[in-house]
Design an enzyme around this catalytic site. Structure first.
Site, PDB file in Angstrom:
ATOM      1  N   SER A   1       0.875  -1.098  -0.025  1.00 52.39           N
ATOM      2  CA  SER A   1       0.125  -0.107  -0.077  1.00 52.39           C
ATOM      3  C   SER A   1       0.753   1.245  -0.143  1.00 52.39           C
ATOM      4  O   SER A   1       2.137   1.360   0.504  1.00 52.39           O
ATOM      5  CB  SER A   1      -0.949  -0.010   1.535  1.00 52.39           C
ATOM      6  OG  SER A   1      -1.455   1.173   1.440  1.00 52.39           O
TER       7      SER A   1
ATOM      8  N   THR B   1       0.689   3.368   2.153  1.00 47.08           N
ATOM      9  CA  THR B   1       0.686   3.817   3.364  1.00 47.08           C
ATOM     10  C   THR B   1       1.984   3.603   3.489  1.00 47.08           C
ATOM     11  O   THR B   1       2.571   4.311   4.681  1.00 47.08           O
ATOM     12  CB  THR B   1      -0.033   2.854   4.223  1.00 47.08           C
ATOM     13  OG1 THR B   1      -0.246   3.629   5.242  1.00 47.08           O
ATOM     14  CG2 THR B   1       0.251   1.344   4.323  1.00 47.08           C
TER      15      THR B   1
ATOM     16  N   TYR C   1      -2.139  -1.059  11.200  1.00 45.80           N
ATOM     17  CA  TYR C   1      -2.345  -1.581   9.622  1.00 45.80           C
ATOM     18  C   TYR C   1      -1.207  -1.249   8.478  1.00 45.80           C
ATOM     19  O   TYR C   1      -0.587  -2.183   7.971  1.00 45.80           O
ATOM     20  CB  TYR C   1      -3.839  -1.249   8.998  1.00 45.80           C
ATOM     21  CG  TYR C   1      -3.754  -1.409   7.584  1.00 45.80           C
ATOM     22  CD1 TYR C   1      -3.712  -2.560   6.744  1.00 45.80           C
ATOM     23  CD2 TYR C   1      -3.687  -0.436   6.781  1.00 45.80           C
ATOM     24  CE1 TYR C   1      -3.831  -2.624   5.545  1.00 45.80           C
ATOM     25  CE2 TYR C   1      -3.493  -0.406   5.258  1.00 45.80           C
ATOM     26  CZ  TYR C   1      -3.770  -1.613   4.843  1.00 45.80           C
ATOM     27  OH  TYR C   1      -3.654  -1.597   3.362  1.00 45.80           O
TER      28      TYR C   1
ATOM     29  N   LYS D   1       2.076  -3.394   6.724  1.00 48.11           N
ATOM     30  CA  LYS D   1       2.567  -3.421   5.371  1.00 48.11           C
ATOM     31  C   LYS D   1       3.947  -3.121   5.172  1.00 48.11           C
ATOM     32  O   LYS D   1       4.639  -3.851   4.290  1.00 48.11           O
ATOM     33  CB  LYS D   1       1.554  -2.400   4.523  1.00 48.11           C
ATOM     34  CG  LYS D   1       0.172  -3.148   4.241  1.00 48.11           C
ATOM     35  CD  LYS D   1       0.044  -4.182   3.447  1.00 48.11           C
ATOM     36  CE  LYS D   1      -1.131  -4.782   3.454  1.00 48.11           C
ATOM     37  NZ  LYS D   1      -1.176  -6.120   2.673  1.00 48.11           N
TER      38      LYS D   1
ATOM     39  N   VAL E   1     -17.212  15.278   5.246  1.00 43.70           N
ATOM     40  CA  VAL E   1     -15.804  15.824   4.635  1.00 43.70           C
ATOM     41  C   VAL E   1     -14.543  15.931   5.654  1.00 43.70           C
ATOM     42  O   VAL E   1     -14.956  16.867   6.284  1.00 43.70           O
ATOM     43  CB  VAL E   1     -16.016  16.888   3.646  1.00 43.70           C
ATOM     44  CG1 VAL E   1     -14.478  17.194   2.988  1.00 43.70           C
ATOM     45  CG2 VAL E   1     -16.988  16.312   2.562  1.00 43.70           C
TER      46      VAL E   1
ATOM     47  N   ARG F   1      -6.254  12.139  -3.227  1.00 40.29           N
ATOM     48  CA  ARG F   1      -5.660  10.701  -3.342  1.00 40.29           C
ATOM     49  C   ARG F   1      -5.682  10.312  -4.814  1.00 40.29           C
ATOM     50  O   ARG F   1      -6.294  11.121  -5.585  1.00 40.29           O
ATOM     51  CB  ARG F   1      -6.723   9.880  -2.656  1.00 40.29           C
ATOM     52  CG  ARG F   1      -6.874  10.032  -1.040  1.00 40.29           C
ATOM     53  CD  ARG F   1      -5.776   9.597  -0.319  1.00 40.29           C
ATOM     54  NE  ARG F   1      -5.788   9.623   1.013  1.00 40.29           N
ATOM     55  CZ  ARG F   1      -5.506  10.705   1.693  1.00 40.29           C
ATOM     56  NH1 ARG F   1      -5.029  11.693   1.227  1.00 40.29           N
ATOM     57  NH2 ARG F   1      -5.497  10.607   3.057  1.00 40.29           N
TER      58      ARG F   1
ATOM     59  N   ARG G   1      -9.554  14.091  10.002  1.00 36.76           N
ATOM     60  CA  ARG G   1      -9.295  12.806  10.520  1.00 36.76           C
ATOM     61  C   ARG G   1      -8.059  12.474  10.951  1.00 36.76           C
ATOM     62  O   ARG G   1      -7.012  12.657  10.030  1.00 36.76           O
ATOM     63  CB  ARG G   1      -9.869  11.922   9.535  1.00 36.76           C
ATOM     64  CG  ARG G   1     -10.152  10.214   9.956  1.00 36.76           C
ATOM     65  CD  ARG G   1     -10.587   9.329   9.014  1.00 36.76           C
ATOM     66  NE  ARG G   1      -9.876   9.244   7.751  1.00 36.76           N
ATOM     67  CZ  ARG G   1     -10.130   8.398   6.904  1.00 36.76           C
ATOM     68  NH1 ARG G   1     -11.321   7.544   6.713  1.00 36.76           N
ATOM     69  NH2 ARG G   1      -9.370   8.255   6.000  1.00 36.76           N
TER      70      ARG G   1
ATOM     71  N   GLY H   1      -4.389  11.159  11.311  1.00 41.91           N
ATOM     72  CA  GLY H   1      -3.582  10.082  10.454  1.00 41.91           C
ATOM     73  C   GLY H   1      -3.860  10.430   8.988  1.00 41.91           C
ATOM     74  O   GLY H   1      -3.084   9.800   8.314  1.00 41.91           O
TER      75      GLY H   1
END
Ligand code: UFG
Length: 341
Positions: A128, A130, A153, A157, A221, A235, A297, A299
């Protein structure tokens, strides 16, 4: 008689796995699915069979079960392994990191132990973007340094990639493509398979389609005060069938040469903001999605999108479908699913 090219697909009933099964069959590979259906619906299998006109081989067990894996490796001489089976909910991983360590790290250890017992093997691994954390510059190339990811998570990865790297060095026969996905969205155009999150969706597009379908009141949002063109996060949303095609390209690449280990970004190369996504959804659906601007949000990375030149030059792959097409397919899937319920 044609020689079967068997591909072990762990997590083959899941979101990206199921779409990849379709692409594999279209490209004359024979997928052998291992899935314990902890996070996938059993009804995906008959739908895949309907879609591909193929009877599928499906094994219902967790990849931690090494004896069952060994049995499969003895039964089939796999031309490749695509490893999707993993937990992927960022928020859940913060609450329950041990579940993620056990499943995502333990699952890969189990698989690699078996693969290295069976000599030369091709492995395509689901990673990912990430692993880039909050990048200093965009677009990110494969040379962009990895950073400590924001969630357990994401951490699994990064560790998975590092584990594979070290195992490959110890077992040079292993031939690996690490695929770093950006934001997979959409569904197969038939509407037979798609993304069906359990409970309240975390990801943007499933939340949008469920809101439009009346299952959620409005979309929040998460922040419009970022240093991005319209203030909302950016993104690189990639159609899941493009992603599926990239797995076939990666398998072909590994089959044609021994690379040891190679890593590829899989995105479109373009950034799209949350507010742009809402605008595209309204355009595609003819609706007006109810949304509110909320807090950031925790992170969230403000802006990330891929440089995909490496995948284009070495895999001969490029995303072909547009974000709007992905939104149209996801909306179609949501509506068809609703009719069936
Ligand atoms: N968003 C909203 N409202 C929502 C849901 C999402 O505004 O209800 C926004 C997010 O703030 C973010 C964007 O939509 O800006 C995309 O969010 P997603 O949750 O869909 O995707 P993420 O980029 O956060 O996460 C994805 C994958 C993870 C992976 C991560 C790496 O889902 O698996 O990218 O950056 F770890």
């Amino acid at each position: 008689m044609k020689e079967e090219k068997y591909i072990l697909v762990t997590g083959g009933a899941g979101y990206i796995g199921s779409h990849t099964v379709v692409a594999l069959i279209e490209n004359n590979y024979t997928p052998i699915i291992v899935d314990d259906f902890r996070n996938a619906q059993r009804s995906v299998i008959p739908r895949l069979e309907q879609l591909t006109g193929t009877k599928l081989s499906v094994y219902d067990f967790a990849i931690h079960n090494q004896q069952q894996l060994i049995n499969l490796f003895q039964k089939y001489a796999f031309a490749g392994v695509i490893h999707f089976a993993a937990d992927k909910a960022v928020g859940e991983s913060v609450v329950n990191p041990l579940k993620y360590f056990k499943n995502n790290l333990g699952g890969l250890i189990s698989l690699l132990e078996v693969m290295t017992q069976f000599g030369k093997q091709n492995l395509v691994f689901s990673s990912s973007c990430t692993v880039y954390g909050t990048p200093d510059d965009v677009p990110v190339t494969e040379e962009t340094p990895t950073k400590q990811p924001e969630s357990p998570y994401g951490y699994t990865k990064l560790i998975n990639e590092q584990m594979i790297h070290q195992v490959q060095e110890a077992h040079p026969d292993l031939n690996v493509a690490l695929l770093r996905y950006f934001n997979p969205i959409g569904a197969h155009e038939s509407g037979l398979i798609g993304e069906t999150p359990q409970g309240i969706p975390n990801n943007l597009l499933p939340y949008i389609t469920q809101t439009a379908a009346g299952k959620r009141e409005f979309l929040t949002v998460y922040g419009n005060d970022y240093a991005t063109p319209d203030g909302s996060c950016v993104r690189d949303y990639i159609h899941v069938m493009d992603l599926a095609d990239a797995h076939v390209a990666a398998l072909n690449y590994l089959s044609s040469q021994h690379v040891g280990e190679d890593v590829f970004n899989l995105g479109t190369g373009n950034g799209t903001s949350v507010l742009e996504m809402i605008g595209y959804f309204d355009e595609v659906s003819g609706l007006s999605l109810p949304f509110k601007i909320g807090h950031r949000r925790l992170g969230d990375v403000p802006e990330i999108y891929a440089n995909t030149e490496k995948a284009t030059s070495l895999l001969g792959w490029k995303a072909k479908r547009t974000v709007k097409e992905a939104i149209r397919n996801a909306w179609n899937y949501e509506q068809l699913m609703r009719e069936k319920q």
